[in-house]
Structure formats: structure tokens, C-alpha cells
Design a protein around this motif. Structure first.
Motif, PDB file in Angstrom:
ATOM      1  N   UNK A 161       0.774  -1.238   0.000  1.00  0.00           N
ATOM      2  CA  UNK A 161       0.000   0.000   0.000  1.00  0.00           C
ATOM      3  C   UNK A 161       0.800   1.279   0.000  1.00  0.00           C
ATOM      4  N   UNK A 162       2.122   1.226   0.055  1.00  0.00           N
ATOM      5  CA  UNK A 162       2.928   2.447   0.103  1.00  0.00           C
ATOM      6  C   UNK A 162       2.908   3.161  -1.250  1.00  0.00           C
ATOM      7  N   UNK A 163       2.772   4.479  -1.207  1.00  0.00           N
ATOM      8  CA  UNK A 163       2.771   5.292  -2.420  1.00  0.00           C
ATOM      9  C   UNK A 163       3.772   6.442  -2.358  1.00  0.00           C
ATOM     10  N   UNK A 164       4.354   6.658  -1.179  1.00  0.00           N
ATOM     11  CA  UNK A 164       5.396   7.688  -1.023  1.00  0.00           C
ATOM     12  C   UNK A 164       6.546   7.051  -0.241  1.00  0.00           C
ATOM     13  N   UNK A 165       7.452   6.423  -0.975  1.00  0.00           N
ATOM     14  CA  UNK A 165       8.526   5.648  -0.352  1.00  0.00           C
ATOM     15  C   UNK A 165       9.799   6.482  -0.317  1.00  0.00           C
ATOM     16  N   UNK A 166      10.279   6.757   0.889  1.00  0.00           N
ATOM     17  CA  UNK A 166      11.503   7.542   1.046  1.00  0.00           C
ATOM     18  C   UNK A 166      12.740   6.658   1.107  1.00  0.00           C
ATOM     19  N   UNK A 167      13.863   7.221   0.704  1.00  0.00           N
ATOM     20  CA  UNK A 167      15.144   6.514   0.731  1.00  0.00           C
ATOM     21  C   UNK A 167      16.171   7.337   1.495  1.00  0.00           C
ATOM     22  N   UNK A 168      16.814   6.736   2.497  1.00  0.00           N
ATOM     23  CA  UNK A 168      17.958   7.379   3.146  1.00  0.00           C
ATOM     24  C   UNK A 168      19.201   6.939   2.375  1.00  0.00           C
ATOM     25  N   UNK A 169      19.876   7.904   1.752  1.00  0.00           N
ATOM     26  CA  UNK A 169      20.908   7.617   0.763  1.00  0.00           C
ATOM     27  C   UNK A 169      22.298   7.980   1.282  1.00  0.00           C
ATOM     28  N   UNK A 170      23.172   6.984   1.540  1.00  0.00           N
ATOM     29  CA  UNK A 170      24.535   7.304   1.990  1.00  0.00           C
ATOM     30  C   UNK A 170      25.379   7.869   0.863  1.00  0.00           C
ATOM     31  N   UNK A 171      26.299   8.743   1.224  1.00  0.00           N
ATOM     32  CA  UNK A 171      27.250   9.311   0.271  1.00  0.00           C
ATOM     33  C   UNK A 171      28.621   8.723   0.559  1.00  0.00           C
ATOM     34  N   UNK A 172      29.150   7.952  -0.397  1.00  0.00           N
ATOM     35  CA  UNK A 172      30.494   7.415  -0.238  1.00  0.00           C
ATOM     36  C   UNK A 172      31.021   7.058  -1.613  1.00  0.00           C
ATOM     37  N   UNK A 173      32.362   6.846  -1.714  1.00  0.00           N
ATOM     38  CA  UNK A 173      32.966   6.695  -3.034  1.00  0.00           C
ATOM     39  C   UNK A 173      33.160   5.241  -3.449  1.00  0.00           C
ATOM     40  N   UNK A 174      32.319   4.321  -2.923  1.00  0.00           N
ATOM     41  CA  UNK A 174      32.273   2.990  -3.511  1.00  0.00           C
ATOM     42  C   UNK A 174      31.037   2.911  -4.400  1.00  0.00           C
ATOM     43  N   UNK A 175      30.884   1.836  -5.133  1.00  0.00           N
ATOM     44  CA  UNK A 175      29.848   1.755  -6.164  1.00  0.00           C
ATOM     45  C   UNK A 175      28.457   1.518  -5.594  1.00  0.00           C
ATOM     46  N   UNK A 176      28.366   0.857  -4.460  1.00  0.00           N
ATOM     47  CA  UNK A 176      27.077   0.417  -3.921  1.00  0.00           C
ATOM     48  C   UNK A 176      26.045   1.544  -3.785  1.00  0.00           C
ATOM     49  N   UNK A 207      10.162  10.672  -6.026  1.00  0.00           N
ATOM     50  CA  UNK A 207      11.458  10.225  -5.505  1.00  0.00           C
ATOM     51  C   UNK A 207      11.789  11.071  -4.282  1.00  0.00           C
ATOM     52  N   UNK A 208      11.731  10.465  -3.112  1.00  0.00           N
ATOM     53  CA  UNK A 208      11.932  11.172  -1.843  1.00  0.00           C
ATOM     54  C   UNK A 208      13.257  10.697  -1.246  1.00  0.00           C
ATOM     55  N   UNK A 209      14.300  11.485  -1.437  1.00  0.00           N
ATOM     56  CA  UNK A 209      15.650  11.078  -1.035  1.00  0.00           C
ATOM     57  C   UNK A 209      16.231  12.093  -0.067  1.00  0.00           C
ATOM     58  N   UNK A 210      16.817  11.597   1.005  1.00  0.00           N
ATOM     59  CA  UNK A 210      17.628  12.421   1.893  1.00  0.00           C
ATOM     60  C   UNK A 210      19.010  11.786   1.979  1.00  0.00           C
ATOM     61  N   UNK A 211      20.036  12.553   1.628  1.00  0.00           N
ATOM     62  CA  UNK A 211      21.403  12.045   1.627  1.00  0.00           C
ATOM     63  C   UNK A 211      22.080  12.329   2.963  1.00  0.00           C
ATOM     64  N   UNK A 212      23.056  11.501   3.287  1.00  0.00           N
ATOM     65  CA  UNK A 212      23.840  11.722   4.498  1.00  0.00           C
ATOM     66  C   UNK A 212      25.247  11.196   4.277  1.00  0.00           C
ATOM     67  N   UNK A 213      26.204  11.811   4.958  1.00  0.00           N
ATOM     68  CA  UNK A 213      27.590  11.358   4.921  1.00  0.00           C
ATOM     69  C   UNK A 213      27.745  10.253   5.950  1.00  0.00           C
TER      70      UNK A 213
END
Length: 336
Positions: free
Chosen positions: A171-186, A205-211
Motif C-alpha cells: 500500500x505504500x505510495x510515497x517511499x523515502x530513501x535514506x541515501x549514503x554518500x560514499x565513493x564505492x559503487x554500492x 522520488x523522496x531522497x535524503x542524503x547523508x555522509x
């Protein structure tokens, strides 16, 4: 070393590994240069191992010299144990190497081949191993691949799509992603897969990035908090690191949200503790046991110059649904 010996890089590789058609004089000249430069031949690994057994190395340099406790991270712990079992089954020893070895040590540690876990962009360890002519198999696609690189990877895109499809079915229609920032490919693969999935279904697309360093836990919880402060807020949040589920649950509690009634939670992780959290959290397993088995098989094939070998291998992930995604999400922000 090639310049010191007056030969090509390929000749150095052949001399140090006991391969190729070289004169004894050329081989001895390369070995003399290696000794002068403090570089032990990789082929000495076999001689040093008990009973003539070959020696494989496994190293994790994702975070460089930082004291990251890899054996406490479920994915890496399972990967190392799986690689050890696979190596032993094939008659090889496995040496798990720390990420903080000095360049001198990387040039002298006797191994026949190395599994390099999650290499960074311009990873110095990768360059040093190449200089020694040691076969390398990456766990994860290299950020800057070269022709002939060999790697085994979990199918991260398929894994994320398993989670997103499962959340949409719940039932989800607004799916958020916590997105890590790093220099590997994953993280890059995850970000592209998420954006593509959202575009295909005309979802935001609901994204919040973090180091992710130095304080990964606080950084991700803050990122999830920013997602939950949006208006309208997400009805589900996905995390992609081992502790992401714990961090999302903590952020949900801080915002007074009930899981799964107010928010669905899922993550990519091998952590068995998610079976006993409140509520148990849905996860996707990247199957490090299968990744390590394939990596050992590929590395031994390269060491023995086996022909017809697939140098790029993908392992399919597995969805483990649990209570955190079981209920249909109510639309809007109103309470029942």
C-alpha cells in the motif's frame, strides 16, 4: 620494479608468479630487483603454506585506515566466513587481511590472489596488488573498472526493487530513501535503481542524503528525520546499510509514528536481530555466503589461468518479509 630490472611490467608479473617463457637470467634479474625494493614474489605464498597449499587473501578497504570493526558487521562477517569455508573446500588457506597494512606490507605479504571487498575509487591497495601482478577479484564492481577486471557482486538493483515492489504491494505510495554518500559503487547503484523504479511507476522520488562517516548512526537518523518532516511525509522508508532498519525505527519513535500502522520500514541487511526488533523488520539479504563462494571460485580460476571463465558474476538477493511492512498504509497524515 620494471624500470629497476629493465624489463616490461608483464615480464615482472611472469617472473614473480613463475609464469611465461623467460630466460633464467631475466627471471633472476627481476627477483633481484624485487628483493632490492622489498617486494616478495607472490608465488612464495604457496611455498610458505603448510603442505604446499595455496594462500588466498581477503581484504576490506572500503573505509581506508579507519578502525572499522568489520567482523561486527553482519555482511562482512558472513562474507569472511563463507570465503574461508569455500577456500578450505578447494584446498586453499584464506588470510583475512586488515585494511590498515602499510604499502610495504602490501608489497610483501605472500598471497597467490586477493578478494578485494568493496574497493573505493582510486583505491591504493588495488594499485599495489596490480603492481605485484597478483590476481584480484572484487566483491562489488570497482568504481573505476578497467578492461579485464574480475568481480562478483550482489544484484543490488534487483534487491532494492524487491523491497520497493513489496512496499508498493503493501500500500505504500510515497517511499523515502535514506541515501549514503560514499565513493564505492554500492550507494550509486542503489540511487540509480531507486530513481528508475520511481519514474517507472510515476511515484515521487523522496531522497535524503547523508555522509556515512564519522558518525553513521546519527547521520542516518537525521536524514530519516528530514524525510519524516516533509509535508506530506513518506508512508514508507527504506535504508540500505546494515543498521539502517534500527536507525529508521529510532527516527519513527522520535516522531511518534507507529510501525507499521503509520510507517512501513525495510532495509537491506544480513543482521539476524531484525527478526526480534519491535516490530520485526523486513529485509533483503544480499547473500554474502553465495558472493564469497563465487569470489573464491573465480579467484582460483584466475590463479590457475582457467579458460572460459565468466569474470563478472551477479548473485541474486532474497526478500525476508516481516511485520514492519505487513499492514496496508493509511492514506494521508490523519490518525484513525
Amino acid at each position: 620494479m620494471a624500470a629497476r630490472a629493465g624489463v616490461s611490467t608483464a615480464t615482472v608479473s611472469n617472473a614473480l608468479n613463475g609464469t611465461g617463457r623467460l630466460s633464467e637470467a631475466t627471471r633472476q634479474r627481476v627477483l633481484a630487483a624485487a628483493r632490492e625494493l622489498g617486494c616478495a614474489p607472490a608465488s612464495t605464498a604457496r611455498a610458505m603454506a603448510r603442505g604446499g597449499t595455496g594462500v588466498l587473501g581477503l581484504t576490506m578497504t572500503t573505509y581506508g585506515d579507519l578502525p572499522v570493526p568489520y567482523t561486527e558487521i553482519p555482511y562482512y562477517a558472513q562474507l569472511a566466513l563463507g570465503a574461508m569455508a569455500a577456500a578450505h573446500e578447494r584446498g586453499y588457506m584464506l588470510m583475512v587481511m586488515p585494511s590498515s597494512l602499510s604499502p610495504w606490507m602490501w608489497l610483501n605479504t605472500p598471497v597467490d590472489g586477493v578478494i578485494h571487498v568493496a574497493p573505493r575509487a582510486e583505491d591504493p591497495v588495488r594499485s599495489l596488488l596490480r603492481e605485484r601482478g597478483i590476481p584480484i577479484v572484487s566483491d562489488g564492481r570497482p568504481p573505476q573498472p578497467r578492461w579485464g577486471d574480475a568481480w562478483v557482486d550482489a544484484n543490488h538493483e534487483a534487491g532494492l526493487r524487491l523491497l520497493l515492489d513489496h512496499l508498493a504491494e503493501s500500500g505504500a505510495r510515497r517511499i523515502g530513501l535514506s541515501q549514503p554518500l560514499y565513493d564505492d559503487t554500492y550507494p550509486q547503484l542503489i540511487g540509480r535503481a531507486y530513481a528508475s523504479w520511481c519514474a517507472e511507476r510515476d511515484m515521487p522520488a523522496l531522497v535524503e542524503e547523508y555522509v556515512s562517516l564519522p558518525d553513521y548512526f546519527t547521520a542516518e537518523r537525521d536524514a530519516v528525520g528530514r524525510l519524516l518532516n516533509r509535508d506530506p511525509r513518506p508512508d514508507a522508508v527504506v535504508g540500505v546499510y546494515s543498521d539502517s532498519g534500527h536507525n529508521i525505527l529510532a527516527a519513527a519513535r522520535h516522531h511518534g509514528l507507529r510501525v507499521p500502522r503509520d510507517l512501513l520500514v525495510a532495509c537491506i541487511s544480513e543482521d539476524p536481530d531484525y527478526a526480534t526488533t519491535t516490530p520485526p523488520v523486513t529485509t533483503v539479504s544480499l547473500r554474502p555466503d553465495r558472493v564469497s563462494d563465487e569470489a573464491v571460485d573465480l579467484l582460483i580460476a584466475l590463479i590457475n589461468a582457467r579458460g572460459g571463465v565468466d569474470r563478472h558474476r551477479l548473485v541474486q538477493p532474497v526478500l525476508v518479509p516481516r511485520r514492519s511492512t505487513r499492514h496496508t498504509v493509511r492514506r494521508g497524515n490523519s490518525t484513525p
